[in-house]
Scaffold this motif. Structure first.
Motif, PDB file in Angstrom:
ATOM      1  N   HIS A   1       0.863  -1.183   0.000  1.00  0.00           N
ATOM      2  CA  HIS A   1       0.000   0.000   0.000  1.00  0.00           C
ATOM      3  C   HIS A   1       0.900   1.233   0.000  1.00  0.00           C
ATOM      4  O   HIS A   1       1.984   1.210   0.582  1.00  0.00           O
ATOM      5  CB  HIS A   1      -0.862   0.048   1.262  1.00  0.00           C
ATOM      6  N   SER A   2       0.414   2.287  -0.621  1.00  0.00           N
ATOM      7  CA  SER A   2       1.227   3.497  -0.683  1.00  0.00           C
ATOM      8  C   SER A   2       0.479   4.681  -0.056  1.00  0.00           C
ATOM      9  O   SER A   2      -0.680   4.937  -0.383  1.00  0.00           O
ATOM     10  CB  SER A   2       1.556   3.789  -2.154  1.00  0.00           C
ATOM     11  N   TYR A   3       1.151   5.361   0.854  1.00  0.00           N
ATOM     12  CA  TYR A   3       0.545   6.494   1.573  1.00  0.00           C
ATOM     13  C   TYR A   3       1.536   7.632   1.688  1.00  0.00           C
ATOM     14  O   TYR A   3       2.745   7.448   1.495  1.00  0.00           O
ATOM     15  CB  TYR A   3       0.104   6.055   2.985  1.00  0.00           C
ATOM     16  N   ASP A   4       1.023   8.807   2.060  1.00  0.00           N
ATOM     17  CA  ASP A   4       1.914   9.921   2.401  1.00  0.00           C
ATOM     18  C   ASP A   4       2.389   9.742   3.840  1.00  0.00           C
ATOM     19  O   ASP A   4       3.557   9.911   4.155  1.00  0.00           O
ATOM     20  CB  ASP A   4       1.160  11.258   2.311  1.00  0.00           C
ATOM     21  N   VAL A   5       1.428   9.439   4.700  1.00  0.00           N
ATOM     22  CA  VAL A   5       1.727   9.319   6.133  1.00  0.00           C
ATOM     23  C   VAL A   5       1.170   7.997   6.646  1.00  0.00           C
ATOM     24  O   VAL A   5       0.004   7.674   6.388  1.00  0.00           O
ATOM     25  CB  VAL A   5       1.078  10.482   6.924  1.00  0.00           C
TER      26      VAL A   5
ATOM     27  N   VAL B   1       2.574  -7.441   4.907  1.00  0.00           N
ATOM     28  CA  VAL B   1       2.080  -6.216   4.288  1.00  0.00           C
ATOM     29  C   VAL B   1       3.152  -5.128   4.389  1.00  0.00           C
ATOM     30  O   VAL B   1       3.855  -5.029   5.395  1.00  0.00           O
ATOM     31  CB  VAL B   1       0.735  -5.801   4.952  1.00  0.00           C
ATOM     32  N   LEU B   2       3.259  -4.371   3.293  1.00  0.00           N
ATOM     33  CA  LEU B   2       4.216  -3.257   3.280  1.00  0.00           C
ATOM     34  C   LEU B   2       3.450  -1.952   3.058  1.00  0.00           C
ATOM     35  O   LEU B   2       2.635  -1.860   2.139  1.00  0.00           O
ATOM     36  CB  LEU B   2       5.226  -3.452   2.143  1.00  0.00           C
ATOM     37  N   PHE B   3       3.730  -0.992   3.909  1.00  0.00           N
ATOM     38  CA  PHE B   3       3.165   0.348   3.729  1.00  0.00           C
ATOM     39  C   PHE B   3       4.307   1.242   3.274  1.00  0.00           C
ATOM     40  O   PHE B   3       5.232   1.496   4.053  1.00  0.00           O
ATOM     41  CB  PHE B   3       2.592   0.883   5.041  1.00  0.00           C
ATOM     42  N   GLU B   4       4.252   1.666   2.015  1.00  0.00           N
ATOM     43  CA  GLU B   4       5.291   2.585   1.538  1.00  0.00           C
ATOM     44  C   GLU B   4       4.852   4.006   1.885  1.00  0.00           C
ATOM     45  O   GLU B   4       3.732   4.401   1.552  1.00  0.00           O
ATOM     46  CB  GLU B   4       5.463   2.430   0.027  1.00  0.00           C
ATOM     47  N   ALA B   5       5.710   4.717   2.577  1.00  0.00           N
ATOM     48  CA  ALA B   5       5.356   6.103   2.970  1.00  0.00           C
ATOM     49  C   ALA B   5       6.618   6.842   3.398  1.00  0.00           C
ATOM     50  O   ALA B   5       7.446   6.282   4.113  1.00  0.00           O
ATOM     51  CB  ALA B   5       4.369   6.089   4.130  1.00  0.00           C
ATOM     52  N   PRO B   6       6.747   8.090   2.976  1.00  0.00           N
ATOM     53  CA  PRO B   6       7.926   8.861   3.385  1.00  0.00           C
ATOM     54  C   PRO B   6       7.858   9.367   4.824  1.00  0.00           C
ATOM     55  O   PRO B   6       8.881   9.736   5.389  1.00  0.00           O
ATOM     56  CB  PRO B   6       7.930  10.040   2.415  1.00  0.00           C
ATOM     57  N   ALA B   7       6.655   9.392   5.393  1.00  0.00           N
ATOM     58  CA  ALA B   7       6.539   9.857   6.794  1.00  0.00           C
ATOM     59  C   ALA B   7       5.819   8.792   7.618  1.00  0.00           C
ATOM     60  O   ALA B   7       4.735   8.337   7.250  1.00  0.00           O
ATOM     61  CB  ALA B   7       5.768  11.168   6.846  1.00  0.00           C
TER      62      ALA B   7
END
Ligand code: FAD
Length: 632
Positions: A7-11, A198-204
């Motif tokens: 999954h891709s998120y900002d935060v 599960v992987l959460f891609e997020a820079p913050a």
């Protein structure tokens, strides 16, 4: 490699207690695509268990209250080791955060003239805790969840998908933070029931994982509180602050054994409950330390008068800060004046009519009736200290929640963060802390994303493979010890050797035992597969508890004084020399190292809130002239 959902998120916010939810709401309000992850069911966090209330100087019950008085109480409670900026922001902003909750639908108990009611709690000069009976945390979480749903409804209307901008991943445990060249790139974990990765891609990433209580045998904390956020931060290269300060709440249940440690809210004492030993003596009068003597009653008559006429009476000593009360109970029991099951008596039944107890303390009545067959409207409770809260935590920038140690993109708020409460937290100051710093973290993460622009970090396949391998390892071993046995050993070690009263040689013994446990935990084996497997889950948690326990033990050995939630039998006094020393831990070569760091000085206008005479009890001679200058 096992299949991994992405999954891709900002935060990404790890934790759905008060801090996590408030941070997530803020991040979403700032226009950031946000995920909230929780190890347990959505809504089941320590925040929901909070009973007494949230401290905020609304001045609804006593008009003399103000943020300055709240700040002063917080610093006194923390024995002047609090990060002053955090204590100031907290005291200033807590009222606004409580009113915001009300605006979002929280139904607080009311005063007769219809304002938010506030109750007394230990260490707070005026009635300050906004509350909902003894179920305040439930209302806080309900309101924050409702706000999340409200935002989702807005997104459904505007974007056609309620989860387009904020989504909750419940029963999902993060085991690893993933970095890209020193910057946070995401978080890796597993889904509790299926065991799917599960992987959460997020820079913050915002850590809001709560406490560490499950490293101790007797605790008010529930199963999730294994210090995951503290350990994730350490492994990512961040630093922890003052981990020696662990709060032992004075009143946990002591009987029957199956419920030992479950919290008995401080509201019982705030609302008039008194502590007695086996001789029937109200013993707290014997335990008022010099630093607090002028503020606390000297006789039962004076103490009792305070409940109805606080202007003309001093406070009952049962309402001293928690560390003082916990130590006093410990001494009474040790000296043979305890109750039959190793606690003391907490009596509210002789202090107010049964119907008032039922109205003010319904959960306590229910808890004791159901779990111990004790009717608190007719007989006293038996209580004793229980590991409750950790003041130490991830070192953060007070204004933004950004984590120190050069880990860009990592933030922390709530119990997992350190500094705010100094050496001892006042009751009620956690719920307000979550709201104030949760919001600030959400803002901090949004500001970081602005700076980052399009230059987002990337999760490498290598990092992902490493996280997967580490998570699967306990299942792949043919031999190895049971995670349950290892957990018991960690808990027993911490309880017996780094508990409420500490001694140098015993702490050294604990460090040695924890060292030996490292190898054994590294070889832990979980039977079965990944689908709902509590043994495997515990195996993941063990390494977190171990590293956190080491941080507590090494810091406890280093601090050669007694202050707040750290009592050294071999260094029984508080030392002015140590007051400005923060102990900072980090991971190096697989072990925890401790270094000294100087605490920020108090700004002159904040110093001026205290009498010089009071400061002289805490400060060194060299520091005092600054105080004198500030008062001019
Ligand atoms: P929590 O509310 O503890 O939430 C942590 C979240 O992190 C949970 O959702 C958990 O599932 C999640 N999590 C943890 N690890 C992981 C992981 N690896 N992956 C994914 N998710 C993870 N304070 C007060 O101010 N007033 C009170 O009256 C009061 N009463 C209390 C009563 C009890 C019984 C207890 C135990 C505490 C009480 N406290 C009180 C303290 C206060 O409730 C807590 O300090 C506070 O709620 C912590 O909030 P938090 O948001 O930091 O974390």
């Amino acid at each position: 490699m096992a299949e991994i959902a992405r999954h891709s998120y900002d935060v990404v916010v790890i934790g759905a207690g008060g801090a996590g939810l408030r941070a997530a709401i803020e991040a979403r309000q700032q226009g950031r695509k946000t995920a909230v992850i929780s190890k347990s069911l959505f809504g089941k966090a320590h925040t929901v268990m909070a009973e007494g209330g949230a401290a905020a100087a609304l001045a609804n019950v006593n008009a003399r209250d103000s943020w300055q008085v709240h700040f002063r109480d917080t610093m006194r409670g923390g024995k002047f080791l609090n990060n002053p900026r955090m204590a100031e922001l907290h005291a200033r902003e807590a009222p606004e955060r409580i009113l915001e909750l009300e605006y979002w639908g929280a139904l607080f108990d009311r005063t007769k003239d219809g304002r938010i009611s506030q109750r007394n709690f230990g260490g707070h000069e005026y009635p300050r805790l906004a509350h909902v009976g003894d179920r305040t945390g439930l209302e806080l979480i309900r309101t924050l969840q409702q706000r999340v749903v409200q935002l989702q409804q807005i997104d459904a209307a505007e974007l056609g998908d309620p989860e387009a901008m904020i989504k909750v991943y419940a029963e999902t445990t993060v085991t690893e933070l993933v970095k890209d060249d020193g910057r946070i790139a995401g978080a890796f974990g597993y889904v509790r029931d299926t065991g799917d990765f599960v992987l959460f891609e997020a820079p913050a990433v915002i850590l809001a994982t709560g406490g560490i209580g499950k490293s101790f045998k007797v605790t008010s904390n529930s199963w999730e509180y294994t210090g995951d956020g503290h350990a994730l931060a350490l492994r990512a290269g961040a630093t922890l602050l003052n981990m020696e300060f662990v709060q032992f709440h004075p009143t946990g249940m002591v009987w029957p054994p199956s419920v030992k440690g479950i919290l008995v809210t401080e509201s019982v004492r705030g609302d008039g409950g008194v502590l007695r030993n086996s001789e029937g003596k109200r013993f707290m009068f014997d335990y008022v330390p010099d630093v607090f003597r002028s503020q606390y009653a000297e006789s039962e008559e004076e103490a009792d008068g305070w409940y109805t006429d606080p202007e003309n009476h001093r406070r009952p000593p049962e309402l001293l800060p928690r560390d003082e009360v916990a130590r006093a109970i410990n001494t009474e029991v040790k000296e043979g004046r305890g109750s039959p099951h190793g606690g003391v008596f907490l009596d509210v039944s002789s202090r107010m009519p049964a119907e008032e107890i039922m109205r003010r303390l319904p959960s306590m009545q229910h808890q004791f009736k159901e779990l111990a067959d004790v009717d608190i409207t007719a007989e006293p409770m038996e209580v004793g200290p229980t590991c409750h809260y950790v003041m130490g935590g991830v070192e953060v920038d007070p204004d933004s929640g950004a984590v120190g140690g050069g880990v860009a993109g990592l933030f922390a708020a709530g119990e997992v963060s350190g500094g705010m409460h100094g050496s001892n937290r006042l009751g009620g100051n956690s719920l307000s802390d979550l709201l104030v710093f949760g919001r600030r973290c959400g803002m901090g993460a949004a500001a970081y994303l602005d700076e980052l622009g399009g230059d987002r970090p990337v999760v490498s396949e290598e990092a992902l493979a490493g996280a997967t391998r580490a998570a699967e390892a306990p299942l792949r071993r043919e031999t190895g010890e049971s995670p349950y046995d290892l957990h018991q050993e960690i808990q027993q070690t911490m309880n017996d050797l780094v508990g409420i009263i500490r001694r140098g040689p015993e702490i050294e013994q604990a460090i040695e035992a924890l060292d030996k446990l490292k190898e054994r935990v590294a070889g832990v084996r979980a039977e079965g597969g990944r689908a709902y497997n509590p043994g495997w889950h515990l195996a993941q948690d063990l390494r977190n508890m171990l590293v956190v326990s080491e941080a507590v033990a090494r810091s406890a050995l280093e601090r050669e004084e007694s202050r707040g939630g750290h009592t050294r039998d071999d260094f029984p006094s508080m030392s002015a020399r140590w007051r400005r020393v923060n102990l900072v831990t980090r991971l190096a070569d697989g072990g925890v190292t401790v270094r000294h760091q100087e605490l920020d000085v108090l700004r002159p206008d904040l110093l001026a809130l205290f009498d010089r005479e009071e400061l002289a009890k805490y400060f060194t001679e060299a520091e005092l002239p600054e105080a004198e200058g500030a008062e001019e």
